[in-house]
Design an enzyme around this catalytic site. Structure first.
Site, PDB file in Angstrom:
ATOM      1  N   GLU A 125       0.769  -1.278  -0.064  1.00  0.00           N
ATOM      2  CA  GLU A 125       0.061   0.078   0.096  1.00  0.00           C
ATOM      3  C   GLU A 125       0.750   1.282  -0.036  1.00  0.00           C
ATOM      4  O   GLU A 125       0.637   2.229  -0.960  1.00  0.00           O
ATOM      5  CB  GLU A 125      -1.005  -0.169   1.117  1.00  0.00           C
ATOM      6  CG  GLU A 125      -1.823   1.401   1.060  1.00  0.00           C
ATOM      7  CD  GLU A 125      -2.943   1.203   2.234  1.00  0.00           C
ATOM      8  OE1 GLU A 125      -2.997   0.416   2.870  1.00  0.00           O
ATOM      9  OE2 GLU A 125      -3.756   2.262   2.059  1.00  0.00           O
ATOM     10  N   ASP A 149      -0.879  -5.183   2.844  1.00  0.00           N
ATOM     11  CA  ASP A 149      -1.459  -4.261   3.880  1.00  0.00           C
ATOM     12  C   ASP A 149      -0.828  -4.118   5.002  1.00  0.00           C
ATOM     13  O   ASP A 149      -0.928  -4.925   5.746  1.00  0.00           O
ATOM     14  CB  ASP A 149      -2.823  -4.141   3.553  1.00  0.00           C
ATOM     15  CG  ASP A 149      -3.452  -2.940   3.983  1.00  0.00           C
ATOM     16  OD1 ASP A 149      -2.705  -2.272   4.653  1.00  0.00           O
ATOM     17  OD2 ASP A 149      -4.666  -2.475   3.848  1.00  0.00           O
ATOM     18  N   ILE A 209      -1.038  -2.360   7.505  1.00  0.00           N
ATOM     19  CA  ILE A 209      -2.106  -2.192   8.744  1.00  0.00           C
ATOM     20  C   ILE A 209      -3.295  -1.961   7.929  1.00  0.00           C
ATOM     21  O   ILE A 209      -3.408  -0.828   7.134  1.00  0.00           O
ATOM     22  CB  ILE A 209      -1.691  -0.861   9.532  1.00  0.00           C
ATOM     23  CG1 ILE A 209      -0.305  -0.853  10.474  1.00  0.00           C
ATOM     24  CG2 ILE A 209      -3.141  -0.877  10.517  1.00  0.00           C
ATOM     25  CD1 ILE A 209      -0.186   0.363  11.338  1.00  0.00           C
ATOM     26  N   ASP A 210      -4.068  -2.717   8.144  1.00  0.00           N
ATOM     27  CA  ASP A 210      -5.440  -2.461   7.602  1.00  0.00           C
ATOM     28  C   ASP A 210      -6.505  -1.977   8.783  1.00  0.00           C
ATOM     29  O   ASP A 210      -6.608  -2.831   9.795  1.00  0.00           O
ATOM     30  CB  ASP A 210      -6.197  -3.585   6.912  1.00  0.00           C
ATOM     31  CG  ASP A 210      -7.323  -3.465   6.332  1.00  0.00           C
ATOM     32  OD1 ASP A 210      -7.474  -2.661   5.502  1.00  0.00           O
ATOM     33  OD2 ASP A 210      -8.620  -4.155   6.555  1.00  0.00           O
ATOM     34  N   THR A 240      -6.133   1.545   9.524  1.00  0.00           N
ATOM     35  CA  THR A 240      -5.327   2.607  10.179  1.00  0.00           C
ATOM     36  C   THR A 240      -6.060   3.721  11.057  1.00  0.00           C
ATOM     37  O   THR A 240      -5.517   4.150  11.857  1.00  0.00           O
ATOM     38  CB  THR A 240      -4.521   3.264   9.007  1.00  0.00           C
ATOM     39  OG1 THR A 240      -3.615   2.318   8.259  1.00  0.00           O
ATOM     40  CG2 THR A 240      -3.639   4.241   9.604  1.00  0.00           C
ATOM     41  N   ASP A 255      -6.009  -4.639   0.363  1.00  0.00           N
ATOM     42  CA  ASP A 255      -7.167  -4.775   1.420  1.00  0.00           C
ATOM     43  C   ASP A 255      -7.830  -6.274   1.397  1.00  0.00           C
ATOM     44  O   ASP A 255      -8.403  -6.694   2.455  1.00  0.00           O
ATOM     45  CB  ASP A 255      -8.494  -4.016   1.173  1.00  0.00           C
ATOM     46  CG  ASP A 255      -7.886  -2.431   1.141  1.00  0.00           C
ATOM     47  OD1 ASP A 255      -7.340  -2.086   1.881  1.00  0.00           O
ATOM     48  OD2 ASP A 255      -8.306  -1.590   0.086  1.00  0.00           O
TER      49      ASP A 255
HETATM   50  C1  IPD Z   1      -9.156   0.750   5.007  1.00  0.00           C
HETATM   51  C2  IPD Z   1     -10.035  -0.165   5.707  1.00  0.00           C
HETATM   52  C3  IPD Z   1     -11.645   0.178   5.755  1.00  0.00           C
HETATM   53  C4  IPD Z   1     -11.916   0.357   4.327  1.00  0.00           C
HETATM   54  C5  IPD Z   1     -11.153   1.542   3.546  1.00  0.00           C
HETATM   55  C6  IPD Z   1      -9.818   0.893   3.559  1.00  0.00           C
HETATM   56  P1  IPD Z   1      -6.667   1.104   5.420  1.00  0.00           P
HETATM   57  O1  IPD Z   1      -7.803   0.333   4.796  1.00  0.00           O
HETATM   58  O2  IPD Z   1      -9.796  -1.531   5.103  1.00  0.00           O
HETATM   59  O3  IPD Z   1     -12.476  -0.780   6.293  1.00  0.00           O
HETATM   60  O4  IPD Z   1     -13.328   1.050   4.545  1.00  0.00           O
HETATM   61  O5  IPD Z   1     -11.955   1.734   2.325  1.00  0.00           O
HETATM   62  O6  IPD Z   1      -8.983   1.849   2.659  1.00  0.00           O
HETATM   63  O7  IPD Z   1      -6.628   2.500   4.847  1.00  0.00           O
HETATM   64  O8  IPD Z   1      -7.038   1.309   6.966  1.00  0.00           O
HETATM   65  O9  IPD Z   1      -5.341   0.341   5.262  1.00  0.00           O
HETATM   66 CA    CA Z   2      -6.529  -1.328   3.964  1.00  0.00          CA
HETATM   67 CA    CA Z   3      -3.300   0.167   5.242  1.00  0.00          CA
END
Ligand code: IPD
Ligand code: CA
Ligand code: CA
Length: 258
Positions: free
Chosen positions: A63, A79, A81-82, A84, A207
């Protein structure tokens, strides 16, 4: 590959945990609400170093740093950190997600929430596991009794795909819905039967790469909003236990123009 994947996942988990609730730099990306923290970057660096050490010729798609391409046919989709936004607010609901693609097909994936210690893992054809215990999607076939989960794109206000309309249509059927803030956990929690279905618009490959394999190996169904074959590079994902898939699709389609 599994050893390297788990080494990277656990090293990243350690970094996420060590810094949780602490002080770190937080920046906005393409929109004010789309955040990246210093810890996302530290986690990403650690993961990439571990992968490059073991598989220097493989491609990477991560990412924060983007793509590093090779012609190996192998790609690690990361990813760091998913979730964030949760992490930046000290909400212990986030994970690290890594999927491995071989000749354009996801063949292995892991999603790890270091706060809860839950590791979801799948290898193509070998089933899906939560902390080494086999998991499967729920048996719920009564749409009205289902529990769903979703997320919203950062550009919801300008999004042509009407995410609020879709959400409203589910709510107007009196279906309970949760919004966790981590798409990878949303899919894995559907894979292990906590939720019956998940949908979201505008996700990226990092994701969903690992979660896509995990839910398929757990017996779930994943398509786009038209019921057509899903790819992690598509912008629409509908993932469910299979039994409520068509009803979910009908609700989504009643709010989305083709
Ligand atoms: C997000 C998370 C979130 C989703 C966003 C993503 P991130 O990823 O998965 O649940 O609704 O569209 O971008 O930015 O925390 O890696
Ligand atoms: Ca993510
Ligand atoms: Ca992320």
């Amino acid at each position: 590959m599994k050893n390297t994947l788990l080494k990277a996942i656990y090293e990243s988990g350690k970094i996420i945990l060590e810094n949780f609730g602490g002080t770190f730099r937080i920046e906005s990306k393409d929109s004010v609400s789309n955040l990246v923290t210093e810890v996302d970057k530290k986690s990403e660096d650690a993961i990439i170093q571990i992968i490059i050490r073991d598989f220097p010729g493989h491609s990477l798609l991560s990412e924060e740093i983007g793509a590093i391409d090779s012609d190996s046919g192998m790609k690690w989709i990361i990813d760091p950190i998913d979730g964030t936004i949760n992490y930046a607010h000290a909400i212990p609901l986030c994970c690290v997600s890594i999927g491995i693609e071989k000749n354009k097909e996801i063949v292995m994936g892991a999603v790890y929430n270091p706060m809860s210690g839950e590791l979801f893992f799948a290898e193509k054809g070998q089933g899906a596991f939560l902390n080494d215990k086999a998991i499967s999607v729920s048996e719920e076939s009564n749409f009205n009794k289902s529990l769903l989960v979703t997320g919203f794109p950062y550009n919801t206000s300008k999004n042509p795909n009407n995410p609020v309309g879709v959400f409203a249509n589910f709510l107007l059927q009196d279906i309970p819905i949760r919004r966790l803030g981590s798409a990878a956990l949303d899919i894995c929690w559907t894979a292990c039967g906590r939720f019956d279905g998940f949908w979201e618009y505008n996700l990226n490959a990092w994701d969903v790469a690992a979660g896509f394999l995990i839910i398929k190996e757990a017996g779930g169904v994943v398509t786009d909003f038209k019921g057509e074959e899903y790819s992690v590079y598509k912008k629409e994902i509908l993932a469910s236990n299979g039994k409520i898939h068509n009803e979910m699709m009908a609700v989504i389609r009643s709010a989305v123009k083709d």
